[in-house]
Scaffold this active site. Structure first.
Site, short mmCIF file in Angstrom:
data_model
loop_
_atom_site.label_atom_id
_atom_site.label_comp_id
_atom_site.label_asym_id
_atom_site.label_seq_id
_atom_site.Cartn_x
_atom_site.Cartn_y
_atom_site.Cartn_z
N GLU A 1 35.87 34.68 49.21
CA GLU A 1 36.40 35.99 48.85
C GLU A 1 37.67 36.32 49.63
O GLU A 1 38.60 36.93 49.10
CB GLU A 1 35.36 37.09 49.14
CG GLU A 1 34.30 37.23 48.09
CD GLU A 1 34.85 37.64 46.74
OE1 GLU A 1 35.20 36.71 45.96
OE2 GLU A 1 34.94 38.83 46.45
N THR B 1 43.32 43.37 42.28
CA THR B 1 42.45 43.95 43.31
C THR B 1 43.25 44.51 44.48
O THR B 1 42.99 45.60 44.97
CB THR B 1 41.47 42.87 43.82
OG1 THR B 1 40.79 42.34 42.72
CG2 THR B 1 40.47 43.47 44.79
#
Lengths: 328, 328
Positions: free
Chosen positions: A149, A202
């Site tokens: 991530e 994001t």
């Protein structure tokens, strides 16, 4: 964490069996669940990503194929989140002698707010764990998935990877130290997901969130997260619905999503329990009490988005309780 | 709410029996439970306040005696929170023909942060309800109790009155509309309470809290409240302990409490599960797994406060699950 990783070495030293190849599915996830910004996520049974992993003769990781990404993901194993986290895992368990080849099959859009990178990473980690015959607790994969991530989003958040790995609803109570709590949920909860085909990266979605907020709004928000968690434990869908209100993040992030409030009104009018942004968007999701209502909502919202010239992918699913699974 | 009050009139019109006098106990409460500022409270079995209520011959409310308040509470029925909320109740049920006399026995210090006014108010309301033979749900007393809080503290908060009325742990998910959720708790949870005899008026304690806070701190706080609620449902005392951290309110309010951090360290070293401020202080409380540890903590903290020339009241109690009760 370091103790956990030490523990991990033990079973691997013994496990020699393993497999030559494995095909793994890992679920998409909804993070930042409305009032649960940065702390709450859940997994769904559809969509999800798939990894096919095969042992090779020489040490190291290769990626031979990626489908469904329209050429957007790196084939370079040093840059792809799946191979990077698999390498972290192999390093930690002292098995850099192992060689594997990865095929990644994206079954959901990238940048959709559905934990696309997390699903791929978790599928890859579950594949290597299975391939090596490592039967330790999958929870031990969490730090490696968070490494993935970090590469994908610039920060090692756990609110997508943890539900992708554990299934169900997952609370990240704390990051330092990492404290993850799996929450129950009503069995008859359906999820309607709509991905409007617009771009909301994001990183940018994070940047528009205010750093300073009003204490009054924060109190409203933590009353709601406490209510949502209570509703999940009590299997009280009404309480879940009443609690799923976000006075802090949604008012800002919804600006990046076409016709967000129109879509909310449509979904609620059609019988949704709640409606909100998935992750940092642009996907939106509604909880419903049955499949029929969920399908009605995805159909109407897709129709609406198409009418304003925006493409949409839709998914209807129950909550995924198993996390990743071997499918071949 | 208005519908509830309408409902309340029904049983009262029928109920003619009732009693001539009643003696009621209502529990002290810990509000603002660490990470649950403004949304979470719980009731204890000790201390608590008592109300003796007697029917009189002419309509209206009188107060004939108040003990344990060192003369600090008003005897004027128009100014006392107990009589004011009883009058609101009588008005709402259409029974202003009723006459009662009130004796209030304070069994805990005023301004202690233990919900002193809430305990008195709830005792008074439960007494009048019992006296009139009103067997409707005690939950219907909540709005009247909140009226009393408004008079006592300048705002109609529910985080003391709701646990005093319902017992147990109570979440105030929302104020508008009022949404109150009763939470379970581990049976073997003990509470050690220490009231250092210094003055911290509720109004001032509220004013020093910052209006603007960091989103990052708010996320930490709602991760913790979500963890605390999960721990209560899961009967997981370790998780309850890990979650009971307050990065927003305690750092400010603790300044008003003598040797707060020294007391915390002592309590935690003696085996407390958690330690925090009760309400707006100056009382502090610790959760423990047994009575012995709770008594050890109250003893040592009292000793410490006395050594710095501060008097202290101490209480050791389990969680009160019943709310108010008739004791005579």
């Amino acid at each position: 964490m370091s103790n956990d990783i030490q523990d991990l070495k033990q079973p691997l030293a013994k496990a020699n069996a393993g497999l030559d190849s494995v095909h793994v599915f890992a679920p998409a996830t909804v993070a930042n669940v409305v009032c649960g910004f940065d702390v709450l996520g859940f997994a769904v049974n559809e969509p999800g990503d798939e990894v096919v992993m095969r042992r090779t003769n020489k040490p190291g990781i290769s990626i031979s194929k990626i489908t469904g990404d329209n050429g957007r993901l790196p084939m370079d194993p040093a840059k792809n989140t799946v191979s990077v986290s698999v390498e972290h895992y192999l390093k930690s368990v002292g098995r850099l002698d192992v060689g594997v080849d990865i095929e990644l099959h994206k079954k959901m859009p990238i940048g959709s707010g559905l934990g696309s990178s997390s699903a791929s990473t978790v599928a890859g980690l579950y594949a290597i764990k299975t391939l090596l015959g490592d039967d330790s607790n999958p929870a031990k994969l969490l730090p490696f998935a968070m490494k993935g991530e970090e590469l994908a989003c610039g920060h090692g958040h756990a609110d997508n990877v943890a539900p992708a790995l554990f299934g169900g609803f997952v609370l990240i109570r704390s990051y330092e130290p990492l404290d993850v709590v799996r929450l129950p949920h009503p069995k008859d909860l359906w999820c309607a997901i709509v991905f409007p085909d617009v771009d909301v990266p994001t990183r940018e979605a994070r940047q528009i969130i205010r750093n300073k907020i009003n204490m009054k709004d924060a109190v409203t928000q933590w009353g709601n997260i406490a209510g949502l968690v209570s509703g999940l434990f009590m299997q009280d869908i009404d309480l879940i619905g009443r609690s799923m209100q976000d006075v802090l993040v949604e008012p800002v992030r919804s600006m990046l999503i076409p016709d967000f409030y129109e879509m909310r009104k449509m979904a609620m009018d059609l019988g949704a329990v709640s409606f909100g942004i998935s992750g940092s968007g642009p996907s939106v999701f509604a909880f419903t009490r049955d499949e029929q209502t969920a399908r009605l909502i995805t159909g109407k919202l897709k129709q609406h988005l198409n009418s304003i010239k925006i493409g949409a992918n839709t998914y209807v699913s129950t909550i995924n309780d198993a996390g990743p699974r071997v499918i071949g």
